[in-house]
Every structure is written in structure tokens, then in C-alpha cells.
Write a protein that holds these residues in place. Structure first.
Motif, PDB file in Angstrom:
ATOM      1  N   ASP A  11      47.281  31.070  28.952  1.00  0.00           N
ATOM      2  CA  ASP A  11      47.441  29.649  28.629  1.00  0.00           C
ATOM      3  C   ASP A  11      48.800  29.120  29.062  1.00  0.00           C
ATOM      4  O   ASP A  11      48.929  27.945  29.422  1.00  0.00           O
ATOM      5  N   ALA A  12      49.822  29.985  29.030  1.00  0.00           N
ATOM      6  CA  ALA A  12      51.145  29.566  29.501  1.00  0.00           C
ATOM      7  C   ALA A  12      51.104  29.225  30.989  1.00  0.00           C
ATOM      8  O   ALA A  12      51.763  28.278  31.446  1.00  0.00           O
ATOM      9  N   LEU A  13      50.338  29.968  31.754  1.00  0.00           N
ATOM     10  CA  LEU A  13      50.149  29.653  33.171  1.00  0.00           C
ATOM     11  C   LEU A  13      49.339  28.373  33.332  1.00  0.00           C
ATOM     12  O   LEU A  13      49.689  27.484  34.122  1.00  0.00           O
ATOM     13  N   TYR A  14      48.252  28.281  32.581  1.00  0.00           N
ATOM     14  CA  TYR A  14      47.348  27.133  32.686  1.00  0.00           C
ATOM     15  C   TYR A  14      48.064  25.823  32.397  1.00  0.00           C
ATOM     16  O   TYR A  14      47.894  24.836  33.138  1.00  0.00           O
ATOM     17  N   ARG A  15      48.866  25.782  31.347  1.00  0.00           N
ATOM     18  CA  ARG A  15      49.530  24.531  30.967  1.00  0.00           C
ATOM     19  C   ARG A  15      50.481  24.036  32.045  1.00  0.00           C
ATOM     20  O   ARG A  15      50.810  22.848  32.101  1.00  0.00           O
ATOM     21  N   GLN A  16      50.924  24.942  32.926  1.00  0.00           N
ATOM     22  CA  GLN A  16      51.863  24.568  33.989  1.00  0.00           C
ATOM     23  C   GLN A  16      51.190  24.447  35.358  1.00  0.00           C
ATOM     24  O   GLN A  16      51.873  24.320  36.371  1.00  0.00           O
ATOM     25  N   ASN A  17      49.869  24.519  35.358  1.00  0.00           N
ATOM     26  CA  ASN A  17      49.108  24.381  36.604  1.00  0.00           C
ATOM     27  C   ASN A  17      49.355  25.509  37.593  1.00  0.00           C
ATOM     28  O   ASN A  17      49.285  25.309  38.815  1.00  0.00           O
ATOM     29  N   ILE A  18      49.636  26.697  37.073  1.00  0.00           N
ATOM     30  CA  ILE A  18      49.715  27.890  37.911  1.00  0.00           C
ATOM     31  C   ILE A  18      48.345  28.552  37.849  1.00  0.00           C
ATOM     32  O   ILE A  18      47.965  29.128  36.837  1.00  0.00           O
ATOM     33  N   GLU A  19      47.578  28.442  38.922  1.00  0.00           N
ATOM     34  CA  GLU A  19      46.209  28.947  38.917  1.00  0.00           C
ATOM     35  C   GLU A  19      46.161  30.442  39.203  1.00  0.00           C
ATOM     36  O   GLU A  19      46.995  30.987  39.934  1.00  0.00           O
ATOM     37  N   VAL A  20      45.140  31.107  38.637  1.00  0.00           N
ATOM     38  CA  VAL A  20      45.069  32.560  38.735  1.00  0.00           C
ATOM     39  C   VAL A  20      43.656  33.036  39.021  1.00  0.00           C
ATOM     40  O   VAL A  20      42.672  32.366  38.725  1.00  0.00           O
ATOM     41  N   ASP A  21      43.563  34.238  39.584  1.00  0.00           N
ATOM     42  CA  ASP A  21      42.360  35.053  39.558  1.00  0.00           C
ATOM     43  C   ASP A  21      42.530  36.062  38.425  1.00  0.00           C
ATOM     44  O   ASP A  21      43.639  36.270  37.917  1.00  0.00           O
ATOM     45  N   VAL A  22      41.429  36.696  38.043  1.00  0.00           N
ATOM     46  CA  VAL A  22      41.480  37.699  36.979  1.00  0.00           C
ATOM     47  C   VAL A  22      40.979  39.016  37.555  1.00  0.00           C
ATOM     48  O   VAL A  22      39.851  39.111  38.039  1.00  0.00           O
ATOM     49  N   LEU A  23      41.839  40.034  37.521  1.00  0.00           N
ATOM     50  CA  LEU A  23      41.527  41.344  38.082  1.00  0.00           C
ATOM     51  C   LEU A  23      41.175  42.324  36.970  1.00  0.00           C
ATOM     52  O   LEU A  23      41.557  42.139  35.815  1.00  0.00           O
ATOM     53  N   SER A  24      40.456  43.386  37.336  1.00  0.00           N
ATOM     54  CA  SER A  24      40.162  44.463  36.405  1.00  0.00           C
ATOM     55  C   SER A  24      40.373  45.786  37.130  1.00  0.00           C
ATOM     56  O   SER A  24      40.548  45.811  38.353  1.00  0.00           O
ATOM     57  N   PRO A  25      40.337  46.917  36.397  1.00  0.00           N
ATOM     58  CA  PRO A  25      40.471  48.208  37.088  1.00  0.00           C
ATOM     59  C   PRO A  25      39.420  48.416  38.174  1.00  0.00           C
ATOM     60  O   PRO A  25      39.653  49.173  39.118  1.00  0.00           O
ATOM     61  N   ALA A  26      38.258  47.757  38.041  1.00  0.00           N
ATOM     62  CA  ALA A  26      37.191  47.929  39.031  1.00  0.00           C
ATOM     63  C   ALA A  26      37.344  47.007  40.232  1.00  0.00           C
ATOM     64  O   ALA A  26      36.570  47.091  41.184  1.00  0.00           O
ATOM     65  N   THR A  27      38.331  46.120  40.205  1.00  0.00           N
ATOM     66  CA  THR A  27      38.499  45.156  41.286  1.00  0.00           C
ATOM     67  C   THR A  27      38.801  45.865  42.603  1.00  0.00           C
ATOM     68  O   THR A  27      39.683  46.723  42.679  1.00  0.00           O
ATOM     69  N   THR A  28      38.066  45.497  43.631  1.00  0.00           N
ATOM     70  CA  THR A  28      38.308  46.083  44.952  1.00  0.00           C
ATOM     71  C   THR A  28      39.166  45.187  45.836  1.00  0.00           C
ATOM     72  O   THR A  28      39.561  45.587  46.930  1.00  0.00           O
ATOM     73  N   THR A  29      39.466  43.991  45.358  1.00  0.00           N
ATOM     74  CA  THR A  29      40.328  43.080  46.116  1.00  0.00           C
ATOM     75  C   THR A  29      41.701  43.724  46.317  1.00  0.00           C
ATOM     76  O   THR A  29      42.296  44.233  45.363  1.00  0.00           O
ATOM     77  N   PRO A  30      42.232  43.741  47.529  1.00  0.00           N
ATOM     78  CA  PRO A  30      43.582  44.294  47.737  1.00  0.00           C
ATOM     79  C   PRO A  30      44.607  43.546  46.885  1.00  0.00           C
ATOM     80  O   PRO A  30      44.639  42.316  46.882  1.00  0.00           O
ATOM     81  N   LEU A  31      45.438  44.294  46.169  1.00  0.00           N
ATOM     82  CA  LEU A  31      46.409  43.653  45.288  1.00  0.00           C
ATOM     83  C   LEU A  31      47.435  42.852  46.067  1.00  0.00           C
ATOM     84  O   LEU A  31      47.988  41.871  45.540  1.00  0.00           O
ATOM     85  N   ASP A  32      47.708  43.248  47.308  1.00  0.00           N
ATOM     86  CA  ASP A  32      48.734  42.544  48.072  1.00  0.00           C
ATOM     87  C   ASP A  32      48.305  41.147  48.493  1.00  0.00           C
ATOM     88  O   ASP A  32      49.063  40.419  49.136  1.00  0.00           O
ATOM     89  N   LYS A  33      47.085  40.738  48.111  1.00  0.00           N
ATOM     90  CA  LYS A  33      46.675  39.350  48.287  1.00  0.00           C
ATOM     91  C   LYS A  33      47.507  38.428  47.404  1.00  0.00           C
ATOM     92  O   LYS A  33      47.627  37.230  47.681  1.00  0.00           O
ATOM     93  N   TYR A  34      48.112  38.983  46.343  1.00  0.00           N
ATOM     94  CA  TYR A  34      48.795  38.176  45.330  1.00  0.00           C
ATOM     95  C   TYR A  34      50.303  38.363  45.389  1.00  0.00           C
ATOM     96  O   TYR A  34      50.813  39.465  45.619  1.00  0.00           O
TER      97      TYR A  34
END
Length: 694
Positions: A450-473
């Protein structure tokens, strides 16, 4: 009547363009936003399906979902089917050009099944409530398969049917009977191989819990060992994954080519959607689906903030890394949610702003029966148009015009929040006490999200099963990673070492994946990367930070819920505790690690303090966001199929607002008005604008 002619030919006869197939691998996407409702012909007080379909079309409704709660109506005796309600609805909707999603009706069992096979009930002898079944029970599975196969075979060739929703808000319902316990023992035996390894991993010598023969393995019910409890919770979640994959296989094996399979996942419930679902691993279960679906409910009226819409959408989008469907959300909902003028429209566009390709209300009209008598649909119990319907009509007309442009918006976020069901279960085994209640994992997650949301910092949500490369972020925030494997922590640390920016919070790295406290300097595998260690911790009582380092003022410059007494090794101290006993200890540190940075927050900050901490981390990581506005004006953005940037500007306030957006030049797709750089954008109370860049 089953219609055999092809979808394309049927729609061509009506002069309509089909909503394109969603199925994985077809290479197609939706051609417009789906805007719809749930509809139950069997609930209606009089025969009015044709009238309802006409009212829906007039409101711009282009999809309905049906059948998911109607097993006792569809199959009144074992193997005796009556699809008349389904057929009437399909025919009426098809005549109005409205598409249909058919739900498998397996989440509310019929009376005859409970009578003939009382073993299917999770709580024996307590028929009446829904979702009171053991999803592993062979008698339940056999009956469920029969109705699923019969229903899909009956509807699959109807040209109105575009997809299927399997079951409904599925969870494990704490199924824990002898068969489930035996399955857990067998899964545990396969995992560990021998009892010495198991006893060591779970610390079972404590209080004589040691298991010396597999046949002595006790029931997990009532265990005092968090390792046992959390391993069993993970096993229960795997039952949901298997169950949904089983249903998806049944449906997909009989469905027409191009029809999709979805499921309406839900979240931890605190009278509205609150946090990560404890009883389902959305990422694992989502693998069986063609498109992720979600149910999102949220506070209304003056308590409407949009935060639940945002986090629910961010998780749903992240489960499969693509656009999703809001299968259920409120039209009126509970009495305290009855929307103010403008709020229904604002809510709809808030869902689209997170990447939803569809918004569907639960449900069309308010029931006159049973426990949900006061859970109101788009229409009331008189089934007549009202002020909420009139506003839905406005939204429907806008989406009819703009849906083809807005569908399939791509998000390109550079910040992620990392969540874990394993950490959630482990953390919640030792909930922190605050204000007379247990503070759990989702309180920490929402505090930082919510601290991110209130400031308009948009996010994705990752989990241990996420295959997305972390260096995307550029920045990954890791709240309360209480239980995690060495490999999981190493993956995160390697991301920082390669140049990323990590922000860990307190209670991260404390125990391994078996909820066994690490025999090491805390925070375990994080210690070197964060350049910090600690041995002491406590619950803070009137503890501030020295010198108000983030300039939030005395009332907000507080540690709450938990505090760790951090001792830097290589890290720089960002804040220290202001307390006679604890002033020598750091509260927050920052460490250069390889080419990146690792920050560690050893306490739970106030809301205002959390905002400053995450914003500072985002700036250091090079994140770009809409800094010219903050809550109650929320700005969420993405890229349309043609590559144009689009920004949803949302006013979660009962007051008119003036908004200055950075580098804005384009037009508001809703009003048609031009938006020039340097010119303030006016938003009405609870208003919305959708700005397409030139």
C-alpha cells in the motif's frame, strides 16, 4: 437444444464479430473488453430471462457467467440431468449477442450426494453451507466428473459459449481426514526418504514428537510443531493444484477448440479481499488455466481506496504474466458498499488499469433467498433498473466504443514485490500481537504494498515459482520472507549482486523451507548480502527512530509490531532506534553488494514511514514513476496494442481534483478532450480519465 453449426457461421448470420479465442497457444487475444455479470435463471422470482437479456444488452453487457452454483438443479438425482435453465439462458443471451462463460457446478454439492455419501463432507453431518466437501474424496470426484462431462458435452457446441470457469473460489477447506493424512505421509516419505532426515529437518525430538516408524506417523491435527503444520499446509495447497488441474483436463478434453479455461481465485478474506491467499498457491494452480481469473471485493463509499483492486489485479496478472479476468466483483454488494455516484465507473476502470481484460459483477440481480439476501447485485430484488444499473449502462457504452483499443494493455513495471505461501504459513504460525490481535504476513505485505500504491509506484508480484528473470526489475521488495530455502535466498541475493536493488524486511531469512530456524547468525543467508546481523529482537513499546531520519514527524516516526537489534558488519546505518536500552542498535541498513544494493528494515514502520522508505529505495534504484500525484489521485499506466502509452487517472475522493501529469500530451479517451503538457487535468469527485499519449 444443442447447436451444431460452427461459431463463425452462426455469428456471421447475426452480423457479429466473435470475441476471439483465449486458449493458450492459439496466438489470439480478446478483441474487446468483456463486461458482464453472473446470471442464474433458476433464482429468478418469475420467468424473465428474455427481459433480463434485453436489459443486459441495453447496458452494454457482452458476457454472462452461468451454472457454477447449480449442481442440485442440473442433476436432481444421480445421473438424471435437467439442462433447461442452461438452455434457456444460452438461447436468450445468444439472441442478444451476449457471450457465455459456463461454470462447472461442483463447489456446492446436491442434497442427494450428501445423503448417499456423507463421507464427502469435510464436516460430517453439517450439510447446508457451500464448499463443505473433501475435494479428494473418490465419491465426490466420481459425481463431479459425471456432472462436468455431461454439462460440457451439452453446451460445448453452442455458439454463445466462449469458455469455462472450473469450480469456484476453490480452496482445500481444511480437508484433513484419514485419506488425506495417509497421502501426506506418503508424500513426506518420498520427499525425505528416511526418518532420520525427517526428524532432523522438522526438529521432532522436541516434546517427544520424534517419529521412529512410518506407521507411527501421527495425525497433523493439533500439532504443536510449525514444521509439521506448514508442511501439511503446503500439501493441502497441492491438493487444490491437483484438483483444478483434474477439472481443467476434463473440460479441455471435451471443449470446442478455442474455448478457454479459467478459475476465479480469491484472496485472504477480512470482510473483503485483503492479502495473499493462504490456502492456494495461485502460481502453481494457475498453470492449468488458459487465463487467470480472480474475484476482488473491497470496501466502498468513503472507504474506497482502490488498493484492493490494485493488489488483487497485480497478483492475478502476475500469476501467468499476462492479462486476466475479474470474474467477480461487487456492483452493490454489502449494504455498506452501495456505491456513491461515479464509484461503479471508477471501480471498473481501476480494474482495467491493472491489466484486466474483463470485469464481471456478482451478480445480475439480488437474491431473495438464504444467506446472501443482503448481498446486492447490479439490480435489486425488484429486478428493475436503478441508479447503479444506469451507471453500468454508461460504462457499457464506453467500453463498447473503447474496448477494442483498451484490451490487452501491456504493463511494463520495473518494481516487484516478492511473496511466498511458505513464508506466509510459517510467519502466521507465530503471529505478532498488536492492539489485541494477531498481526500476520498479509499485514506486512499490505503495509509495504500500500505504501507503493499510494505513491503511484506500480509493481508486479513474484513468487518462488516465478520464472520471470529477476533482472527485469530495478527494485524487488521482499516482505517477511520468514521461511525460504537457501537456493531461494541465493537467487534473490544473486539478483542484487548482479546490479539489482533488494529491500528485505524484518523476519526474513529466519528459517529454512521446513520452518526450521537457521543455525547461523540471523538473518541467515541474507546476512552477508545485507551486511548485517542480529541476535536480539523484541516487540517495540514507544520506540522511535533517532533524529526522525525520514522526516515524517513524531507521530509517524515509530517502530511497530516487531524490532530487531541490527549490528552492521559491512552495511551503512540508515536509522537507529531512539530508546534508552536500544539506541546502540541499527533499525535499518544499506549495503553495497557486488554491483547492486541490499537494504534491510529491521522493524515494521508506520504507513508514512513505509512510504518514505520504499520511495527512497525506488529513487536509488532508478525507478521512474508519476511523482506529481499521490493518493487519492492514482495513476496507473501501460501500453496499448499499437504501442501507445495509456494512463488511467483515478480520483478516489469525493472532492474534485486538479492533476498535473508529467510529460503529458494526448487526449482523454472517455471525454475526447485534449490534454496538453503543463496543463492541469480536472477530475470530478470519484472521477476517471484515460489518457492516450500522442
Amino acid at each position: 437444444m444443442k447447436l451444431e453449426r460452427s461459431v463463425t457461421a452462426a455469428l456471421a448470420c447475426l452480423g457479429m464479430t466473435p470475441i476471439a479465442a483465449w486458449a493458450e497457444g492459439t496466438g489470439k487475444s480478446a478483441d474487446t473488453i468483456l463486461y458482464g455479470v453472473a446470471y442464474y435463471d433458476e433464482y429468478t422470482p418469475v420467468d424473465r430471462v428474455e427481459k433480463d437479456a434485453e436489459l443486459m444488452k441495453a447496458a452494454g453487457i457482452n458476457v454472462v457467467r452461468i451454472a457454477e452454483s447449480t449442481w442440485g438443479t442440473l442433476e436432481r438425482q444421480p445421473g438424471v440431468f435437467d439442462f433447461s435453465h442452461v438452455d434457456r439462458t444460452l438461447a436468450a443471451m445468444h439472441r442478444q449477442g451476449i457471450k457465455v462463460i459456463v461454470g462447472t457446478p461442483t463447489y456446492a454439492i446436491p442434497t442427494w450426494l450428501a445423503h448417499e455419501h456423507p463421507n464427502v463432507l469435510v464436516q460430517p453431518g453439517t450439510y447446508g453451507r457451500r464448499q463443505n466437501m473433501d475435494i479428494t474424496d473418490p465419491d465426490y470426484r466420481a459425481a463431479a466428473e459425471r456432472v462436468i462431462v455431461a454439462l460440457v458435452d451439452h453446451v460445448k457446441d453452442h455458439p454463445a459459449v466462449i469458455g469455462y470457469q472450473i469450480d469456484n473460489e476453490t480452496k482445500h477447506y481444511n480437508t484433513n481426514g484419514p485419506r488425506v493424512q495417509a497421502g501426506f505421509v506418503e508424500a513426506t516419505r518420498r520427499r525425505f526418504g528416511n526418518l532420520d532426515a525427517l526428524n532432523k529437518a522438522w526438529g521432532l525430538d522436541y516434546w517427544s514428537n520424534r517419529i521412529n516408524r512410518w506407521e507411527d506417523f501421527p495425525s497433523t491435527v493439533g500439532t504443536i510443531n510449525a514444521s509439521v503444520a506448514n508442511a501439511f499446509s503446503a500439501y493441502q495447497r497441492s491438493l487444490v493444484t491437483d484438483y483444478l488441474a483434474w477439472q481443467a483436463g476434463l473440460v479441455r478434453g471435451r471443449a470446442r477448440t478455442g474455448q478457454f479455461v479459467t478459475q476465479n481465485f480469491d484472496y485472504e478474506w477480512r470482510n473483503y479481499s485483503f492479502g495473499v491467499q493462504p490456502d492456494v498457491d495461485h502460481w502453481a494452480a494457475g498453470k492449468a488455466l488458459d487465463i487467470s481469473g480472480v474475484d476482488i471485493y473491497h470496501p466502498g463509499q468513503d472507504k474506497l481506496t482502490g488498493a484492493e483492486i490494485a493488489f488483487g489485479g497485480d497478483i492475478a496478472r502476475s500469476v501467468k504474466g499476462k492479462n486476466y479476468l475479474v470474474v467477480e466483483t461487487q456492483a452493490q454488494g454489502m449494504p455498506e458498499w452501495t456505491p456513491y455516484p461515479g464509484q461503479l465507473r471508477l471501480q471498473a476502470y481501476s480494474h482495467l488499469a491493472s491489466g484486466a481484460n474483463g470485469v464481471m459483477y456478482w451478480h445480475w440481480a439480488t437474491t431473495a433467498n438464504a444467506v446472501e439476501t443482503y448481498w446486492r447485485g447490479l439490480l435489486g430484488q425488484d429486478y428493475q433498473p436503478n441508479a447503479v444499473y444506469a451507471e453500468a449502462k454508461v460504462v457499457g457504452a464506453e467500453l463498447k466504443r473503447l474496448g477494442p483499443k483498451l484490451v490487452d494493455m501491456e504493463k511494463r513495471n520495473s518494481v516487484a514485490v516478492y511473496v511466498s505461501n511458505t513464508a506466509l504459513s510459517a510467519f502466521d504460525s507465530f503471529k505478532m500481537e498488536a492492539g489485541g490481535r494477531g498481526v500476520g504476513y498479509n499485514d506486512v505485505f499490505r503495509g509495504f504494498y500500500d505504501a507503493l500504491y499510494r505513491q503511484n509506484i506500480e509493481v508486479d508480484v513474484l513468487s518462488p515459482a516465478t520464472t520471470t528473470p529477476l533482472d527485469k526489475y530495478k527494485l524487488i521488495i521482499v516482505p517477511a520472507l520468514y521461511a525460504a530455502s537457501d537456493a531461494e535466498i541465493e537467487r534473490l541475493n544473486a539478483y542484487a549482486k548482479a546490479g539489482g536493488h533488494l529491500l528485505y524486511t524484518f523476519k526474513s531469512g529466519f528459517s529454512d523451507e521446513n520452518t526450521k530456524v537457521r543455525y547461523a547468525a540471523q538473518p541467515g543467508g541474507i546476512a552477508e548480502a545485507a551486511g548485517v546481523k542480529y541476535q536480539l529482537y523484541t516487540r517495540p513499546v514507544d520506540v522511535s527512530l533517532q533524529g526522525d531520519p525520514f522526516s515524517v514527524g513524531a507521530a509517524d516516526n515509530k517502530a511497530r509490531w516487531w524490532m530487531e537489534m541490527l549490528e552492521p558488519t559491512t552495511a551503512t546505518v540508515m536509522a537507529r532506534y531512539d530508546h534508552p536500552a536500544w539506541s546502540r542498535y541499527a533499525a535499518m541498513t544499506r549495503n553495497s553488494y557486488g554491483a547492486g544494493e541490499v537494504e534491510y528494515v529491521g522493524f515494521m514502520p508506520s504507513d508514512a514511514l513505509a512510504e518514505k522508505i520504499v520511495a527512497d529505495a525506488a529513487r536509488r534504484a532508478g525507478v521512474v514513476w508519476e511523482t506529481g500525484s499521490r493518493f487519492p489521485v492514482i495513476v496507473r499506466s501501460g501500453y496499448l496494442k499499437g504501442g501507445q502509452r495509456v494512463r488511467y487517472v483515478l480520483n478516489f475522493s469525493g472532492e474534485a481534483r486538479q492533476v498535473n501529469l508529467a510529460a503529458t500530451e494526448g487526449s482523454d479517451l472517455l471525454s475526447g478532450r485534449r490534454v496538453d503538457s503543463g496543463t492541469a487535468l480536472s477530475l470530478a469527485p470519484w472521477g476517471v480519465a484515460v489518457i492516450e499519449a500522442k
